[in-house]
Design a protein around this motif. Structure first.
Motif, PDB file in Angstrom:
ATOM      1  N   ALA A  10       0.824  -1.206   0.000  1.00 27.96           N
ATOM      2  CA  ALA A  10       0.000   0.000   0.000  1.00 27.96           C
ATOM      3  C   ALA A  10       0.859   1.258   0.000  1.00 27.96           C
ATOM      4  O   ALA A  10       0.534   2.244  -0.668  1.00 27.96           O
ATOM      5  CB  ALA A  10      -0.934  -0.004   1.213  1.00 27.96           C
ATOM      6  N   ALA A  11       1.970   1.228   0.729  1.00 27.56           N
ATOM      7  CA  ALA A  11       2.865   2.393   0.774  1.00 27.56           C
ATOM      8  C   ALA A  11       3.490   2.668  -0.576  1.00 27.56           C
ATOM      9  O   ALA A  11       3.786   3.823  -0.909  1.00 27.56           O
ATOM     10  CB  ALA A  11       3.954   2.167   1.828  1.00 27.56           C
ATOM     11  N   HIS A  12       3.684   1.616  -1.380  1.00 29.46           N
ATOM     12  CA  HIS A  12       4.259   1.771  -2.719  1.00 29.46           C
ATOM     13  C   HIS A  12       3.174   1.822  -3.795  1.00 29.46           C
ATOM     14  O   HIS A  12       3.477   1.734  -4.988  1.00 29.46           O
ATOM     15  CB  HIS A  12       5.225   0.624  -3.019  1.00 29.46           C
ATOM     16  N   PHE A  13       1.929   1.946  -3.361  1.00 33.46           N
ATOM     17  CA  PHE A  13       0.793   2.090  -4.266  1.00 33.46           C
ATOM     18  C   PHE A  13       0.701   0.930  -5.257  1.00 33.46           C
ATOM     19  O   PHE A  13       0.494   1.106  -6.457  1.00 33.46           O
ATOM     20  CB  PHE A  13       0.866   3.415  -5.031  1.00 33.46           C
ATOM     21  N   VAL A  14       0.855  -0.290  -4.748  1.00 34.10           N
ATOM     22  CA  VAL A  14       0.706  -1.491  -5.566  1.00 34.10           C
ATOM     23  C   VAL A  14      -0.732  -2.010  -5.405  1.00 34.10           C
ATOM     24  O   VAL A  14      -1.177  -2.229  -4.287  1.00 34.10           O
ATOM     25  CB  VAL A  14       1.704  -2.587  -5.130  1.00 34.10           C
ATOM     26  N   PRO A  15      -1.474  -2.194  -6.508  1.00 33.01           N
ATOM     27  CA  PRO A  15      -2.847  -2.707  -6.406  1.00 33.01           C
ATOM     28  C   PRO A  15      -2.878  -4.064  -5.724  1.00 33.01           C
ATOM     29  O   PRO A  15      -2.013  -4.911  -5.940  1.00 33.01           O
ATOM     30  CB  PRO A  15      -3.297  -2.816  -7.877  1.00 33.01           C
ATOM     31  N   LEU A  16      -3.879  -4.288  -4.884  1.00 33.18           N
ATOM     32  CA  LEU A  16      -3.964  -5.511  -4.103  1.00 33.18           C
ATOM     33  C   LEU A  16      -4.918  -6.497  -4.761  1.00 33.18           C
ATOM     34  O   LEU A  16      -6.117  -6.256  -4.843  1.00 33.18           O
ATOM     35  CB  LEU A  16      -4.440  -5.193  -2.680  1.00 33.18           C
ATOM     36  N   THR A  17      -4.373  -7.605  -5.242  1.00 35.90           N
ATOM     37  CA  THR A  17      -5.168  -8.688  -5.807  1.00 35.90           C
ATOM     38  C   THR A  17      -4.709  -9.993  -5.179  1.00 35.90           C
ATOM     39  O   THR A  17      -3.659 -10.044  -4.517  1.00 35.90           O
ATOM     40  CB  THR A  17      -5.011  -8.773  -7.330  1.00 35.90           C
ATOM     41  N   ASP A  18      -5.479 -11.054  -5.380  1.00 37.73           N
ATOM     42  CA  ASP A  18      -5.090 -12.345  -4.817  1.00 37.73           C
ATOM     43  C   ASP A  18      -3.760 -12.819  -5.378  1.00 37.73           C
ATOM     44  O   ASP A  18      -2.910 -13.337  -4.658  1.00 37.73           O
ATOM     45  CB  ASP A  18      -6.186 -13.379  -5.069  1.00 37.73           C
ATOM     46  N   ALA A  19      -3.537 -12.617  -6.689  1.00 35.41           N
ATOM     47  CA  ALA A  19      -2.293 -13.071  -7.320  1.00 35.41           C
ATOM     48  C   ALA A  19      -1.080 -12.325  -6.771  1.00 35.41           C
ATOM     49  O   ALA A  19      -0.039 -12.927  -6.470  1.00 35.41           O
ATOM     50  CB  ALA A  19      -2.381 -12.898  -8.837  1.00 35.41           C
ATOM     51  N   ILE A  20      -1.206 -11.011  -6.619  1.00 29.14           N
ATOM     52  CA  ILE A  20      -0.078 -10.214  -6.121  1.00 29.14           C
ATOM     53  C   ILE A  20       0.240 -10.555  -4.671  1.00 29.14           C
ATOM     54  O   ILE A  20       1.410 -10.683  -4.285  1.00 29.14           O
ATOM     55  CB  ILE A  20      -0.396  -8.712  -6.274  1.00 29.14           C
ATOM     56  N   LEU A  21      -0.777 -10.739  -3.857  1.00 33.05           N
ATOM     57  CA  LEU A  21      -0.547 -11.064  -2.447  1.00 33.05           C
ATOM     58  C   LEU A  21       0.094 -12.440  -2.295  1.00 33.05           C
ATOM     59  O   LEU A  21       0.999 -12.628  -1.469  1.00 33.05           O
ATOM     60  CB  LEU A  21      -1.865 -11.007  -1.679  1.00 33.05           C
ATOM     61  N   LEU A  22      -0.347 -13.409  -3.096  1.00 30.80           N
ATOM     62  CA  LEU A  22       0.257 -14.738  -3.056  1.00 30.80           C
ATOM     63  C   LEU A  22       1.722 -14.680  -3.498  1.00 30.80           C
ATOM     64  O   LEU A  22       2.597 -15.304  -2.897  1.00 30.80           O
ATOM     65  CB  LEU A  22      -0.527 -15.699  -3.945  1.00 30.80           C
ATOM     66  N   GLU A  23       1.973 -13.913  -4.549  1.00 29.91           N
ATOM     67  CA  GLU A  23       3.350 -13.791  -5.057  1.00 29.91           C
ATOM     68  C   GLU A  23       4.245 -13.076  -4.051  1.00 29.91           C
ATOM     69  O   GLU A  23       5.401 -13.477  -3.841  1.00 29.91           O
ATOM     70  CB  GLU A  23       3.318 -13.026  -6.386  1.00 29.91           C
ATOM     71  N   ALA A  24       3.727 -12.030  -3.418  1.00 32.74           N
ATOM     72  CA  ALA A  24       4.516 -11.281  -2.437  1.00 32.74           C
ATOM     73  C   ALA A  24       4.846 -12.154  -1.230  1.00 32.74           C
ATOM     74  O   ALA A  24       5.984 -12.152  -0.739  1.00 32.74           O
ATOM     75  CB  ALA A  24       3.751 -10.038  -1.996  1.00 32.74           C
ATOM     76  N   TYR A  25       3.876 -12.928  -0.761  1.00 33.18           N
ATOM     77  CA  TYR A  25       4.130 -13.794   0.390  1.00 33.18           C
ATOM     78  C   TYR A  25       5.141 -14.883   0.032  1.00 33.18           C
ATOM     79  O   TYR A  25       6.038 -15.194   0.831  1.00 33.18           O
ATOM     80  CB  TYR A  25       2.823 -14.422   0.884  1.00 33.18           C
ATOM     81  N   ALA A  26       5.022 -15.446  -1.173  1.00 31.09           N
ATOM     82  CA  ALA A  26       5.976 -16.470  -1.604  1.00 31.09           C
ATOM     83  C   ALA A  26       7.390 -15.903  -1.664  1.00 31.09           C
ATOM     84  O   ALA A  26       8.357 -16.571  -1.267  1.00 31.09           O
ATOM     85  CB  ALA A  26       5.558 -17.020  -2.968  1.00 31.09           C
ATOM     86  N   TRP A  27       7.527 -14.650  -2.126  1.00 33.57           N
ATOM     87  CA  TRP A  27       8.856 -14.023  -2.219  1.00 33.57           C
ATOM     88  C   TRP A  27       9.448 -13.834  -0.818  1.00 33.57           C
ATOM     89  O   TRP A  27      10.631 -14.107  -0.599  1.00 33.57           O
ATOM     90  CB  TRP A  27       8.752 -12.676  -2.928  1.00 33.57           C
ATOM     91  N   VAL A  28       8.634 -13.385   0.113  1.00 35.73           N
ATOM     92  CA  VAL A  28       9.112 -13.173   1.496  1.00 35.73           C
ATOM     93  C   VAL A  28       9.557 -14.490   2.115  1.00 35.73           C
ATOM     94  O   VAL A  28      10.582 -14.555   2.797  1.00 35.73           O
ATOM     95  CB  VAL A  28       8.001 -12.514   2.341  1.00 35.73           C
TER      96      VAL A  28
END
Length: 286
Positions: free
Chosen positions: A240-258
């Motif tokens: 949200a701080a970087h103004f990235v749209p929140l979708t199921d695909a993006i959240l899954l990808e972000a969590y996998a990267w972390v």
């Protein structure tokens, strides 16, 4: 960059007040824009959106504009006769009528005076809930309903608020992550992160568990689940701080990267780590 020369990609283009958007001869100006010297200029900071020949700028910082059928997360602010007032991050409080909730036992019947006297056993001030926008009153206030096993009081989690513009409309706003965390993406910008609840735990033989649905007592949550909830919450804050749209695909990808980088919960919020996370998401989508 003229909209007439490139294909618009669906809302990722950011603009600031005074920025040139396109030619007024090729497009019509909409909200958030004005015309000067045959040019469509942005009047607010936000994302450029286009519908056919109509160009608008949707402001970054704005109140949620509801539509019928939207899924929202809200907080009870007041208990009134036969209704609750709900803060849904809109211009005015939403209304949840007593007739628009499930009663214990799952029986569909007329609400009686005894039900009205027990309203605080269902929802009281401060309670969080997920509901659906059912209609609008004459003054524009939202009318909500929770007549579904998916909706109702929220427990065992954490609330986070983001700009409503970042929450995209999806086929389902209920997301389950591999770490045993459930997400509810409210279109009003309120997101609920909680421990995973199995579907068969929500539904009994009669289809309704009054104690579970209207209980205000949180369940015991193990340390691993607490850590996972905190990690997901921090990921949402970074996006949200970087103004990235929140979708199921993006959240899954972000969590996998972390998880792949073995980053600790607190380290996610560090500036260098958050920049790497956003850069990784951006590069994977180019």
């Amino acid at each position: 960059m003229d909209l007439a020369e490139v294909e618009y990609d669906g809302g990722a283009r950011l603009t600031c007040p005074g920025d040139y958007i396109t030619s007024s001869q090729a497009f019509m100006r909409g909200h958030g824009t004005y015309v000067e010297n045959d040019q469509v200029i942005a009047s607010v900071a936000g994302t450029v959106e286009r519908v056919n020949k109509l160009v608008t700028v949707r402001a970054i910082r704005t109140r949620y504009s509801p539509e019928v059928g939207d899924l929202v997360v809200g907080r009870i602010t007041e208990v009134q006769p036969k209704r609750w007032k709900v803060d849904a991050n809109s211009r005015q409080d939403a209304v949840l009528m007593l007739s628009s909730v499930n009663l214990p036992g799952g029986v569909q019947r007329r609400k009686l005076e005894s039900d009205e006297l027990q309203m605080r056993t269902f929802f009281e001030e401060g309670d969080l809930l997920v509901a659906e926008v059912q209609a609008f009153f004459s003054d524009g206030a939202m009318s909500l309903h929770t007549r579904s096993l998916k909706y109702g009081k929220l427990r065992n989690g954490q609330l986070i608020a983001v700009p409503p513009i970042l929450v995209r409309r999806l086929k389902s706003h209920f997301i389950t992550l591999p770490c045993g965390v459930d997400l509810i993406l409210g279109l009003n910008g309120y997101i609920w992160v909680s421990k995973h609840v199995k579907d068969n735990d929500q539904e009994g033989e009669e289809g309704f568990d009054a104690e579970a649905v209207y209980s205000s007592q949180n369940d015991d949550i193990d340390e691993a689940t607490r850590s996972a909830i905190s990690s997901v919450t921090n990921i949402i804050r970074v996006l949200a701080a970087h103004f990235v749209p929140l979708t199921d695909a993006i959240l899954l990808e972000a969590y996998a990267w972390v998880m792949d980088q073995e980053i600790g919960t607190k380290d996610i919020l560090q500036e260098e780590t958050s920049d790497f996370l956003v850069a990784a998401l951006t590069s994977s989508r180019e």
